[in-house]
Enzyme design. Structure first.
Site, PDB file in Angstrom:
ATOM      1  N   ASP A  19      -4.308  11.700  12.544  1.00 28.61           N
ATOM      2  CA  ASP A  19      -4.752  11.996  11.179  1.00 28.61           C
ATOM      3  C   ASP A  19      -5.264  13.437  11.105  1.00 28.61           C
ATOM      4  O   ASP A  19      -6.256  13.768  11.753  1.00 28.61           O
ATOM      5  CB  ASP A  19      -5.855  10.999  10.797  1.00 28.61           C
ATOM      6  CG  ASP A  19      -6.464  11.312   9.448  1.00 28.61           C
ATOM      7  OD1 ASP A  19      -5.833  12.043   8.651  1.00 28.61           O
ATOM      8  OD2 ASP A  19      -7.587  10.815   9.184  1.00 28.61           O
ATOM      9  N   ASN A  21      -6.294  15.057   8.260  1.00 29.43           N
ATOM     10  CA  ASN A  21      -7.200  15.427   7.158  1.00 29.43           C
ATOM     11  C   ASN A  21      -8.355  14.449   6.951  1.00 29.43           C
ATOM     12  O   ASN A  21      -9.022  14.473   5.914  1.00 29.43           O
ATOM     13  CB  ASN A  21      -6.403  15.587   5.854  1.00 29.43           C
ATOM     14  CG  ASN A  21      -5.732  14.282   5.445  1.00 29.43           C
ATOM     15  OD1 ASN A  21      -5.778  13.299   6.195  1.00 29.43           O
ATOM     16  ND2 ASN A  21      -5.137  14.256   4.267  1.00 29.43           N
ATOM     17  N   ASP A  23      -8.660  11.226   6.368  1.00 27.92           N
ATOM     18  CA  ASP A  23      -8.678  10.066   5.458  1.00 27.92           C
ATOM     19  C   ASP A  23      -8.449   8.756   6.205  1.00 27.92           C
ATOM     20  O   ASP A  23      -8.309   7.700   5.592  1.00 27.92           O
ATOM     21  CB  ASP A  23      -7.663  10.242   4.315  1.00 27.92           C
ATOM     22  CG  ASP A  23      -6.234  10.289   4.822  1.00 27.92           C
ATOM     23  OD1 ASP A  23      -6.021  10.256   6.058  1.00 27.92           O
ATOM     24  OD2 ASP A  23      -5.307  10.366   3.985  1.00 27.92           O
ATOM     25  N   ASP A  27      -0.664  11.180   9.683  1.00 27.23           N
ATOM     26  CA  ASP A  27       0.172  11.877   8.701  1.00 27.23           C
ATOM     27  C   ASP A  27       1.103  12.882   9.368  1.00 27.23           C
ATOM     28  O   ASP A  27       1.042  13.091  10.586  1.00 27.23           O
ATOM     29  CB  ASP A  27      -0.717  12.575   7.656  1.00 27.23           C
ATOM     30  CG  ASP A  27      -1.864  13.327   8.311  1.00 27.23           C
ATOM     31  OD1 ASP A  27      -1.583  14.146   9.213  1.00 27.23           O
ATOM     32  OD2 ASP A  27      -3.042  13.076   7.955  1.00 27.23           O
ATOM     33  N   ASP A  96      13.911   6.249  10.186  1.00 26.16           N
ATOM     34  CA  ASP A  96      14.119   4.824  10.000  1.00 26.16           C
ATOM     35  C   ASP A  96      14.881   4.619   8.695  1.00 26.16           C
ATOM     36  O   ASP A  96      14.509   5.181   7.673  1.00 26.16           O
ATOM     37  CB  ASP A  96      12.760   4.117   9.922  1.00 26.16           C
ATOM     38  CG  ASP A  96      12.737   2.820  10.694  1.00 26.16           C
ATOM     39  OD1 ASP A  96      13.609   1.972  10.431  1.00 26.16           O
ATOM     40  OD2 ASP A  96      11.854   2.645  11.550  1.00 26.16           O
ATOM     41  N   ASP A 197      17.236  -0.335  10.398  1.00 29.31           N
ATOM     42  CA  ASP A 197      16.411  -1.543  10.371  1.00 29.31           C
ATOM     43  C   ASP A 197      17.262  -2.786  10.072  1.00 29.31           C
ATOM     44  O   ASP A 197      18.094  -2.778   9.154  1.00 29.31           O
ATOM     45  CB  ASP A 197      15.353  -1.371   9.269  1.00 29.31           C
ATOM     46  CG  ASP A 197      14.273  -2.432   9.300  1.00 29.31           C
ATOM     47  OD1 ASP A 197      13.543  -2.502  10.291  1.00 29.31           O
ATOM     48  OD2 ASP A 197      14.173  -3.193   8.317  1.00 29.31           O
ATOM     49  N   GLU A 251      19.114  -1.822  14.673  1.00 27.46           N
ATOM     50  CA  GLU A 251      18.225  -2.894  15.109  1.00 27.46           C
ATOM     51  C   GLU A 251      18.922  -4.203  14.762  1.00 27.46           C
ATOM     52  O   GLU A 251      19.154  -4.497  13.584  1.00 27.46           O
ATOM     53  CB  GLU A 251      16.867  -2.823  14.413  1.00 27.46           C
ATOM     54  CG  GLU A 251      15.893  -3.817  15.025  1.00 27.46           C
ATOM     55  CD  GLU A 251      14.865  -4.368  14.050  1.00 27.46           C
ATOM     56  OE1 GLU A 251      13.832  -4.869  14.512  1.00 27.46           O
ATOM     57  OE2 GLU A 251      15.087  -4.326  12.818  1.00 27.46           O
ATOM     58  N   HIS A 323       6.775  -1.149  17.487  1.00 24.97           N
ATOM     59  CA  HIS A 323       5.689  -1.463  16.550  1.00 24.97           C
ATOM     60  C   HIS A 323       5.659  -2.941  16.151  1.00 24.97           C
ATOM     61  O   HIS A 323       4.795  -3.341  15.376  1.00 24.97           O
ATOM     62  CB  HIS A 323       5.843  -0.592  15.303  1.00 24.97           C
ATOM     63  CG  HIS A 323       7.112  -0.901  14.566  1.00 24.97           C
ATOM     64  ND1 HIS A 323       8.360  -0.632  15.099  1.00 24.97           N
ATOM     65  CD2 HIS A 323       7.339  -1.497  13.384  1.00 24.97           C
ATOM     66  CE1 HIS A 323       9.282  -1.050  14.257  1.00 24.97           C
ATOM     67  NE2 HIS A 323       8.701  -1.575  13.201  1.00 24.97           N
ATOM     68  N   ASP A 324       6.628  -3.733  16.620  1.00 30.59           N
ATOM     69  CA  ASP A 324       6.653  -5.169  16.301  1.00 30.59           C
ATOM     70  C   ASP A 324       6.216  -6.017  17.493  1.00 30.59           C
ATOM     71  O   ASP A 324       6.162  -7.247  17.387  1.00 30.59           O
ATOM     72  CB  ASP A 324       8.071  -5.615  15.915  1.00 30.59           C
ATOM     73  CG  ASP A 324       8.550  -5.003  14.616  1.00 30.59           C
ATOM     74  OD1 ASP A 324       7.706  -4.677  13.754  1.00 30.59           O
ATOM     75  OD2 ASP A 324       9.784  -4.857  14.461  1.00 30.59           O
TER      76      ASP A 324
HETATM   77  O1  ISL Z   1       8.516  -8.515  14.345  1.00 32.08           O
HETATM   78  C1  ISL Z   1       9.223  -9.504  14.291  1.00 32.08           C
HETATM   79  C2  ISL Z   1       8.618 -10.785  14.391  1.00 32.08           C
HETATM   80  O2  ISL Z   1       7.320 -10.626  14.817  1.00 32.08           O
HETATM   81  C3  ISL Z   1      10.668  -9.405  14.167  1.00 32.08           C
HETATM   82  O3  ISL Z   1      11.248 -10.594  13.794  1.00 32.08           O
HETATM   83  C4  ISL Z   1      10.987  -8.341  13.136  1.00 32.08           C
HETATM   84  O4  ISL Z   1      10.641  -8.792  11.892  1.00 32.08           O
HETATM   85  C5  ISL Z   1      12.438  -8.022  13.192  1.00 32.08           C
HETATM   86  O5  ISL Z   1      12.695  -7.485  14.451  1.00 32.08           O
HETATM   87  C6  ISL Z   1      12.818  -7.004  12.125  1.00 32.08           C
HETATM   88  O6  ISL Z   1      11.998  -5.878  12.220  1.00 32.08           O
HETATM   89  C7  ISL Z   1      12.202  -4.782  11.379  1.00 32.08           C
HETATM   90  O7  ISL Z   1      12.328  -5.144  10.018  1.00 32.08           O
HETATM   91  C8  ISL Z   1      11.188  -5.725   9.392  1.00 32.08           C
HETATM   92  C9  ISL Z   1       9.910  -4.942   9.663  1.00 32.08           C
HETATM   93  O8  ISL Z   1       8.807  -5.712   9.267  1.00 32.08           O
HETATM   94  C10 ISL Z   1       9.772  -4.565  11.111  1.00 32.08           C
HETATM   95  O9  ISL Z   1       8.622  -3.785  11.309  1.00 32.08           O
HETATM   96  C11 ISL Z   1      11.019  -3.845  11.502  1.00 32.08           C
HETATM   97  O10 ISL Z   1      10.968  -3.343  12.814  1.00 32.08           O
HETATM   98  C12 ISL Z   1      11.492  -5.753   7.923  1.00 32.08           C
HETATM   99  O11 ISL Z   1      11.863  -4.481   7.485  1.00 32.08           O
HETATM  100 CA    CA Z   2      -4.343  11.617   6.918  1.00 32.82          CA
END
Ligand code: ISL
Ligand code: CA
Length: 544
Positions: A19, A21, A23, A27, A96, A197, A251, A323-324
């Site tokens: 971050d 700034n 908040d 960013d 993405d 995605d 993905e 991130h999932d």
């Molecule tokens: O994270 C999951 C379950 O915990 C996965 O099923 C995930 O939803 C799946 O891999 C699809 O992920 C992608 O599309 C989703 C988004 O929420 C995820 O962050 C993204 O990586 C919908 O856009």
């Molecule tokens: Ca910020």
């Protein structure tokens, strides 16, 4: 040679990276300030999770304007500067691309839901209900029905994710034209590629038939890898992908090897590579929400299958985190041995054949969030699942599952130093910082020659120095061992041995080769004994 084969990618989850700034929200200017850090780490590409305009129901995977940057993250001008600064440092940018669905606040949807006569109505998938219920039995990936009732038209609309993420209707050529326009906009700005995605959900089978068997798993061929997937991808390739020097990674949820080859085999090239997830089930049954004990074989078997299966045919991706997913040090080893485990996991996954994807914080061994109250979690999937779980589990048991499986585990702010809020922000972070930042942070790691971070740097520089890491063939030893992971790579008369002890105990093993003929080029211990130390990892290189 295509550049992506030699790419080493770092995934940035912008909200939690840095971050600039105060908040409390990461960013773009924050990313710019950390580019030297990334360069120094040794990566040459960044995958940036969504920074587009969005009501943030799914933290940006719900886009309301594909042509602008969310104000939390900065402006399009900031974006251009970031891209420029990346390119100056030899770092490529992969954006993405989220086009299976939009936000329910996208102007298309706002108009589409008003009336069946809206010019945008057919941009989405609206259907009449059946006997006062949803049109079919499809389930959302975030739990519950995939249909939401829309009063204005007395119809339901499809959302394979949250109800605030209506699915686009790819049957409609206008939708496909819009997507091509979006792609060209960012490519013309100089972007180097896209992480697409849930790309294998685009095609929904005609008539939208019920799925059979298990929910979601039973959707293969219906809304997972549906009948028109190749048509759509071929069209994107013809009209956009083939016109730029660009990279695509799709993905693909619940994809199998054969189906993937249909998209990525050299010569087909609908996509350059895919993210596949079979190896994510080593400690669960198809979903993180159904945990089981981690078994090394369940990790090695799918990974090896994809290594052998793509060899000579297509290019692979290598990842343990994103991130999932919860943090890998929590999943595949003992936390008491966190430092050795993190280094061993990096050695194991990133020495295979394919493109390494490092998720932010993985390079310092960040751990799961372990919040104690549900209010501390922000992720839509987590909150939905918690509600569902509470129907049949006690609060305590539901929380225990959340602590294990929540996507917020990997979304806590990046731990930069020992300062306030881990140096992530001078303001209050949007998601609570993991209190272990006093022990786990970038600044301390930089100064410690035995840190996970410095080990990553060594590993990545070896990957760049020896082309065998990129191009060598893969061959596995002891595939059935639940303790030892051992594989070799072969290339132009050279042989690389990668040996990892996945247990917390010393391990005897037969190295097969006479190791005195090899040079030990990486080791997560200073000892080099015959037996392996707990979670020891070693790489040997030799001429053959
Ligand atoms: O994270 C999951 C379950 O915990 C996965 O099923 C995930 O939803 C799946 O891999 C699809 O992920 C992608 O599309 C989703 C988004 O929420 C995820 O962050 C993204 O990586 C919908 O856009
Ligand atoms: Ca910020």
């Amino acid at each position: 040679m295509r550049w992506y084969k030699e790419a080493i990618v770092y995934q940035i989850y912008p909200r939690s990276f840095y971050d600039s700034n105060g908040d409390g929200i990461g960013d773009i200017r924050g990313i710019i300030q950390k580019l030297d850090y990334l360069k120094d780490l040794g990566v040459n590409a960044v995958w940036l999770s969504p920074i587009y305009d969005s009501p943030l129901d799914d933290m940006g995977y719900d886009i309301s304007n594909y042509y602008d940057v969310h104000k939390d993250y900065g402006t399009l001008e900031d974006f251009k500067e970031m891209l420029d600064e990346m390119h100056k440092r030899g770092i490529r940018l992969i954006m993405d691309l989220v086009v299976n669905h939009t936000s329910d606040e996208h102007p298309w949807f706002l108009d589409a839901k008003k009336s069946v006569n809206s010019p945008y109505h057919d941009y989405y998938i609206f259907r009449k209900g059946k006997n006062g219920r949803a049109p079919n039995n499809w389930r959302s990936f975030f739990g519950g029905s995939a249909w939401e009732y829309n009063e204005a038209t007395d119809e339901y609309y499809l959302h394979l994710f949250s109800r605030r993420q209506p699915d686009l209707n790819w049957e409609n050529p206008k939708v496909r034209a819009e997507v091509k326009k979006i792609l060209k906009f960012w490519l013309d700005l100089g972007v180097d590629g896209f992480r697409c995605d849930v790309i294998n959900l685009l095609s929904k089978k005609e008539g939208l038939p019920n799925t059979r068997g298990l929910p979601i798993l039973g959707a293969k061929g219906i809304y997972i890898d549906g009948p028109k997937m190749h048509d759509y991808l071929q069209e994107l390739k013809r009209d956009v992908f083939s016109k730029y020097d660009m990279f695509t990674v799709g993905e693909c949820v619940l994809i199998d090897l054969k189906t993937a080859l249909g998209y990525i085999k050299e010569g087909i090239d609908e996509l350059n590579t895919v993210f596949h997830f079979e190896h994510m089930n080593a400690d669960c049954f198809y979903s993180k929400w159904i945990p089981r004990k981690f078994k090394l074989r369940r990790l090695k078997k799918p990974l090896s299958k994809w290594q052998y299966g793509l060899q000579g045919k297509a290019w692979n991706t290598l990842f343990l985190e994103n991130h999932d997913q919860p943090r890998s040090v929590n999943r595949y080893g003992k936390l008491e041995n966190r430092v050795e485990v993190a280094k061993m996991l990096a050695t194991y996954i990133f020495s295979q054949r394919g493109i390494p994807f490092i998720y932010q914080g993985q390079e310092i061994g960040m751990t799961n969030a372990h919040y104690t109250k549900i209010e501390q979690y922000k992720d839509v999937e987590t909150l939905n699942m918690y509600k569902t779980l509470r129907k049949f589990l006690s609060e305590k048991r539901a929380m225990r599952l959340v602590q294990k499986a929540s996507r917020d585990n990997s979304r806590t702010p990046m731990q930069w130093n020992r300062g306030k809020n881990a140096g992530f922000s001078t303001g209050e972070p949007w998601l609570e910082v993991n209190p272990n930042y006093l022990e786990i942070n970038v600044e301390d790691s930089l100064g410690d020659e035995n840190s996970i971070l410095n080990y990553y740097k060594k590993l990545l520089s070896l990957r760049k120095k020896h082309s065998i890491f990129v191009y060598g063939d893969y061959r596995e030893h002891y595939p059935r061992s639940n303790k030892l992971a051992y594989y070799e790579r072969n290339y132009k008369g050279k042989k690389l041995l990668v040996i990892c002890n996945f247990t917390a105990k010393e391990l005897e093993f037969d190295p097969i080769y006479n190791l005195s003929r090899f040079k030990l080029i990486l080791n997560n211990y200073s000892q080099d004994k015959k037996q392996l130390m707990p979670y020891q990892a070693k790489i040997y290189l030799g001429d053959f």
